[in-house]
Design a protein around this motif. Structure first.
Motif, PDB file in Angstrom:
ATOM      1  N   ASN A   1     -24.245  64.682 -56.994  1.00  0.00           N
ATOM      2  CA  ASN A   1     -23.337  64.341 -57.970  1.00  0.00           C
ATOM      3  C   ASN A   1     -22.330  63.598 -58.018  1.00  0.00           C
ATOM      4  OD1 ASN A   1     -24.855  65.762 -59.974  1.00  0.00           O
ATOM      5  ND2 ASN A   1     -24.042  67.504 -59.812  1.00  0.00           N
TER       6      ASN A   1
ATOM      7  N   ASN B   1     -21.043  60.164 -60.037  1.00  0.00           N
ATOM      8  CA  ASN B   1     -19.912  59.818 -60.444  1.00  0.00           C
ATOM      9  C   ASN B   1     -18.949  58.628 -59.943  1.00  0.00           C
ATOM     10  OD1 ASN B   1     -20.078  62.231 -61.849  1.00  0.00           O
ATOM     11  ND2 ASN B   1     -19.427  63.727 -60.459  1.00  0.00           N
TER      12      ASN B   1
ATOM     13  N   GLU C   1     -17.592  55.561 -62.037  1.00  0.00           N
ATOM     14  CA  GLU C   1     -16.313  55.065 -62.012  1.00  0.00           C
ATOM     15  C   GLU C   1     -16.061  53.615 -61.503  1.00  0.00           C
ATOM     16  OE1 GLU C   1     -12.103  55.360 -62.206  1.00  0.00           O
ATOM     17  OE2 GLU C   1     -13.849  56.852 -62.879  1.00  0.00           O
TER      18      GLU C   1
END
Length: 233
Positions: free
Chosen positions: A203, A207, A211
């Motif tokens: 994960n 992420n 970003e």
């Protein structure tokens, strides 16, 4: 600038789905500079890139007896042709993840043939041609050479799993020295329809990609590959 070439084979449906599998560094480079890298054709792992099958070579060799420069042209032409490779598939390819990404990191750009064509309209200086690769027996089958792009649109049958579409540019007339390749301007909003994260990634990696994309000013749809989704039993 995308040029239509009636002699080059392409799927008729502009909605044909195509993919590019790449690592994070190449993906960031694409977003940061808004340029698509095209590799010099003789720098690919396959040493047969841009060469001819045996029946075609025999014909060229005969023609070059009275004109030695004829054969030399094809030898050096490979250094001036650059290529961006894409994979045709309605779905993700487990094999492509394995070949083109490392360990549990990497991404796949999902696009379509029509999107590729529109994305290239921003490039004003160089001509780009898009063609589907033909997979043949190099010992038996003939490759036509009445078009300078044809040698780059044929590969050996051993590579059929690649199901490749190529963006090709011939840089001969520009007189530039090409090392490993060059970058061309593209419209990323057209080029990228969706981004998939490696099926084995964690994960934090997803992420991180989300970003990075956000900070670089894009809002692409980003999904985790479903090749590693939970089983239902």
């Amino acid at each position: 600038m995308f040029i239509v070439n009636d002699n080059i084979k392409l799927p008729e449906d502009p909605g044909t789905i195509v993919w590019k599998y790449l690592d994070l560094s190449k993906f960031v480079d694409l977003l940061l500079y808004r340029k698509l890298f095209m590799s010099r054709s003789d720098k690919f792992e396959d040493q047969y890139e841009g060469t001819f099958s045996e029946p075609t070579f025999e014909e060229i060799r005969k023609l070059s007896i009275d004109n030695p420069n004829f054969l030399d042209y094809y030898k050096f032409h490979r250094q001036n042709v650059v290529i961006s490779s894409w994979h045709i598939n309605e779905y993700e390819s487990f094999a492509m993840w394995q070949i083109f990404t490392q360990k549990s990191e990497g991404l796949a750009i999902q696009s379509t043939l029509g999107r590729l064509q529109k994305a290239l309209h921003t490039e004003k200086d160089y001509e780009q041609h898009i063609g589907e690769v033909n997979y043949i027996d190099y010992k038996k089958e003939y490759i036509p050479f009445d078009n300078a792009f044809f040698p780059f649109l044929f590969k050996r049958k051993s590579f059929q799993y690649e199901r490749e579409i190529r963006i090709i540019s011939d840089m001969t007339s520009y007189g530039m020295k090409i090392d490993n390749g060059l970058k061309i301007d593209v419209d990323l909003s057209q080029l990228i329809e969706k981004i998939y994260i490696h099926p084995k990634s964690e994960n934090w990696y997803k992420n991180l990609v989300i970003e990075l994309v956000k900070r670089l000013g894009f809002d692409f749809i980003i999904e985790k590959s479903d090749l590693e989704s939970d089983i239902l039993i």
